[in-house]
Design an enzyme around this catalytic site. Sequence first.
Site, PDB file in Angstrom:
ATOM      1  N   ASP A 140       0.860  -1.194   0.000  1.00  0.00           N
ATOM      2  CA  ASP A 140       0.000   0.000   0.000  1.00  0.00           C
ATOM      3  C   ASP A 140       0.891   1.237   0.000  1.00  0.00           C
ATOM      4  O   ASP A 140       1.717   1.422   0.887  1.00  0.00           O
ATOM      5  CB  ASP A 140      -0.887  -0.039   1.256  1.00  0.00           C
ATOM      6  CG  ASP A 140      -1.930   1.079   1.285  1.00  0.00           C
ATOM      7  OD1 ASP A 140      -3.026   0.830   1.798  1.00  0.00           O
ATOM      8  OD2 ASP A 140      -1.641   2.194   0.816  1.00  0.00           O
ATOM      9  N   ASP A 178      -3.969   2.303  -5.131  1.00  0.00           N
ATOM     10  CA  ASP A 178      -2.639   2.306  -4.518  1.00  0.00           C
ATOM     11  C   ASP A 178      -2.348   1.090  -3.654  1.00  0.00           C
ATOM     12  O   ASP A 178      -1.392   1.091  -2.907  1.00  0.00           O
ATOM     13  CB  ASP A 178      -2.413   3.593  -3.715  1.00  0.00           C
ATOM     14  CG  ASP A 178      -2.989   3.503  -2.323  1.00  0.00           C
ATOM     15  OD1 ASP A 178      -4.061   2.902  -2.158  1.00  0.00           O
ATOM     16  OD2 ASP A 178      -2.352   4.030  -1.394  1.00  0.00           O
ATOM     17  N   GLU A 179      -3.171   0.043  -3.745  1.00  0.00           N
ATOM     18  CA  GLU A 179      -2.858  -1.131  -2.922  1.00  0.00           C
ATOM     19  C   GLU A 179      -3.238  -2.422  -3.634  1.00  0.00           C
ATOM     20  O   GLU A 179      -4.147  -2.451  -4.454  1.00  0.00           O
ATOM     21  CB  GLU A 179      -3.541  -1.057  -1.562  1.00  0.00           C
ATOM     22  CG  GLU A 179      -5.032  -1.096  -1.639  1.00  0.00           C
ATOM     23  CD  GLU A 179      -5.709  -1.070  -0.273  1.00  0.00           C
ATOM     24  OE1 GLU A 179      -5.382  -1.910   0.587  1.00  0.00           O
ATOM     25  OE2 GLU A 179      -6.575  -0.216  -0.092  1.00  0.00           O
TER      26      GLU A 179
HETATM   27  P1  TTP Z   1      -5.171   5.098   1.321  1.00  0.00           P
HETATM   28  O1  TTP Z   1      -4.154   4.067   0.984  1.00  0.00           O
HETATM   29  O2  TTP Z   1      -6.222   4.775   2.311  1.00  0.00           O
HETATM   30  O3  TTP Z   1      -4.475   6.428   1.840  1.00  0.00           O
HETATM   31  P2  TTP Z   1      -3.096   7.080   1.454  1.00  0.00           P
HETATM   32  O4  TTP Z   1      -2.351   6.282   0.440  1.00  0.00           O
HETATM   33  O5  TTP Z   1      -3.374   8.505   1.095  1.00  0.00           O
HETATM   34  O6  TTP Z   1      -2.343   7.110   2.825  1.00  0.00           O
HETATM   35  P3  TTP Z   1      -1.635   5.905   3.600  1.00  0.00           P
HETATM   36  O7  TTP Z   1      -0.200   6.307   3.685  1.00  0.00           O
HETATM   37  O8  TTP Z   1      -2.310   5.884   4.932  1.00  0.00           O
HETATM   38  O9  TTP Z   1      -1.847   4.660   2.791  1.00  0.00           O
HETATM   39  O10 TTP Z   1      -5.912   5.580   0.012  1.00  0.00           O
HETATM   40  C1  TTP Z   1      -5.229   5.714  -1.223  1.00  0.00           C
HETATM   41  C2  TTP Z   1      -5.722   6.897  -2.005  1.00  0.00           C
HETATM   42  O11 TTP Z   1      -7.141   6.803  -2.183  1.00  0.00           O
HETATM   43  C3  TTP Z   1      -5.490   8.211  -1.279  1.00  0.00           C
HETATM   44  O12 TTP Z   1      -4.227   8.773  -1.564  1.00  0.00           O
HETATM   45  C4  TTP Z   1      -6.621   9.061  -1.775  1.00  0.00           C
HETATM   46  C5  TTP Z   1      -7.719   8.101  -2.086  1.00  0.00           C
HETATM   47  N1  TTP Z   1      -8.750   8.170  -1.028  1.00  0.00           N
HETATM   48  C6  TTP Z   1      -9.850   9.009  -1.190  1.00  0.00           C
HETATM   49  O13 TTP Z   1      -9.982   9.649  -2.238  1.00  0.00           O
HETATM   50  N2  TTP Z   1     -10.794   9.090  -0.197  1.00  0.00           N
HETATM   51  C7  TTP Z   1     -10.675   8.386   0.984  1.00  0.00           C
HETATM   52  O14 TTP Z   1     -11.540   8.513   1.876  1.00  0.00           O
HETATM   53  C8  TTP Z   1      -9.531   7.511   1.152  1.00  0.00           C
HETATM   54  C9  TTP Z   1      -9.366   6.725   2.426  1.00  0.00           C
HETATM   55  C10 TTP Z   1      -8.618   7.442   0.122  1.00  0.00           C
HETATM   56 MG    MG Z   2      -2.116   4.184   0.680  1.00  0.00          MG
END
Ligand code: TTP
Ligand code: MG
Length: 402
Positions: free
Chosen positions: A11, A109-110
């Site tokens: 992720d 992203d995961e």
């Molecule tokens: P995540 O992997 O949940 O968040 P992240 O990559 O920003 O942060 P982390 O380091 O904690 O992994 O989500 C991936 C992308 O999805 C994030 O960059 C933006 C998008 N997203 C939204 O648009 N709305 C949301 O509520 C969430 C949780 C994510």
């Molecule tokens: Mg992320």
Amino acid sequence: MRPARAIIHADLDQFFAAVEVLDRPELAGKPVIVGADPRGGRGRGVVSTASYEARAFGVHSALPISRAWERCPQGVYLRPRMARYVEVSRRVMAIFRDFTPDVEPLSLDEAFLDVSGSYRLFGDGPTIGRRLRRRIWEEERLVVSIGVATTKSVAKIASDLRKPRGFVVVPPGTEEAFLRPLPLERLWGVGPKLRRELGALGLRRVEDLLDAPKMLLERRLGRDRAGHLRALARGEDPRPVERRSAAKSLGHETTFSTDCDDRDRLEQTLLRLADELGRRVRKAGLRGRTVQLKLRWSDFSTLTRADTRSWSTDSTVEIYERAAAPLRELLAANRGRAVRLIGVSVSGFDESAQISLFEDPGSSGSALDRVSDSIRDRFGEGAIGPARLLSARDRGREEKAR
Ligand code: TTP
Ligand code: MG
């Protein structure tokens, strides 16, 4: 004994914000907040993601932009550029696929990777995890957090545990010991509602759950749910990594426990499916031109009706309406027949539409879709749904209350 599987959950850290910093290096180290319509913090909409610097001010995904502005007026507020994130995501997924064909993306992203078969070529799970992380840094200048375990749920928990720059390995046989001290909400699948139910029983940590009398859980949750939860708490999760290349179609379907010929109930079910599907389509950054309805009658004969337009959509309401119209026609033409299964899918993903339309975040689903997506991301699936679903749920409650 079969050798343990090696599953990686990867992720990316602060994904949207990380891409923005990559494209504008002068933003490095600043609180960067990506969200629809920021307008200097006075606009409407919610935060998509916040850089770790911004999280230190209490800004996080799904927070209204106006609140973010109160907490972090010095932040750099940016509109999402979905086309760019989709492009970067594709390249990252391609790196994953260099290590194994068994890649299951969960969002932009995961992804899960089953690397059990890659040992000879690339080394064991932790070695592959390190190589992945290095390559994503060297080629994309992005940081990925990694969890390596024998099951999907443990790998997912592991990758999240030490973010950012997390790298957590749970060796085979140590799953339960790893999970025991964690708070229950870490278990993948335990949302806020279930957590409250368990909290009411005095259970806070995974070990509380494992040490609780079996009967107590079964009485409260029912045998199936209790059994499922205990298995998750022990780190057991047989679900395979489902290989998916760039999606050609996304769909949802459900089989009725008893065949159904009630039009209202069928439409209600279709709306729920369209809602879940729309959310997945939006989450994957896709828009499709074809909406397809699938019906299976009680005699198992199956038919589909596809509706293709020149424009693409990711809207829950549009997906629903384009599947509901053929549903009504089919029911009218087949009076007396009952439905065993109903499903809806979206396909014909239109990449050029994706690029041009996603430049304007306003066109990604309706405003309502976007708000309800982010509320559910934060509060869980049951938090919100289309009005008809909510009213049906309330009706159900009233009936029970009577
Ligand atoms: P995540 O992997 O949940 O968040 P992240 O990559 O920003 O942060 P982390 O380091 O904690 O992994 O989500 C991936 C992308 O999805 C994030 O960059 C933006 C998008 N997203 C939204 O648009 N709305 C949301 O509520 C969430 C949780 C994510
Ligand atoms: Mg992320």
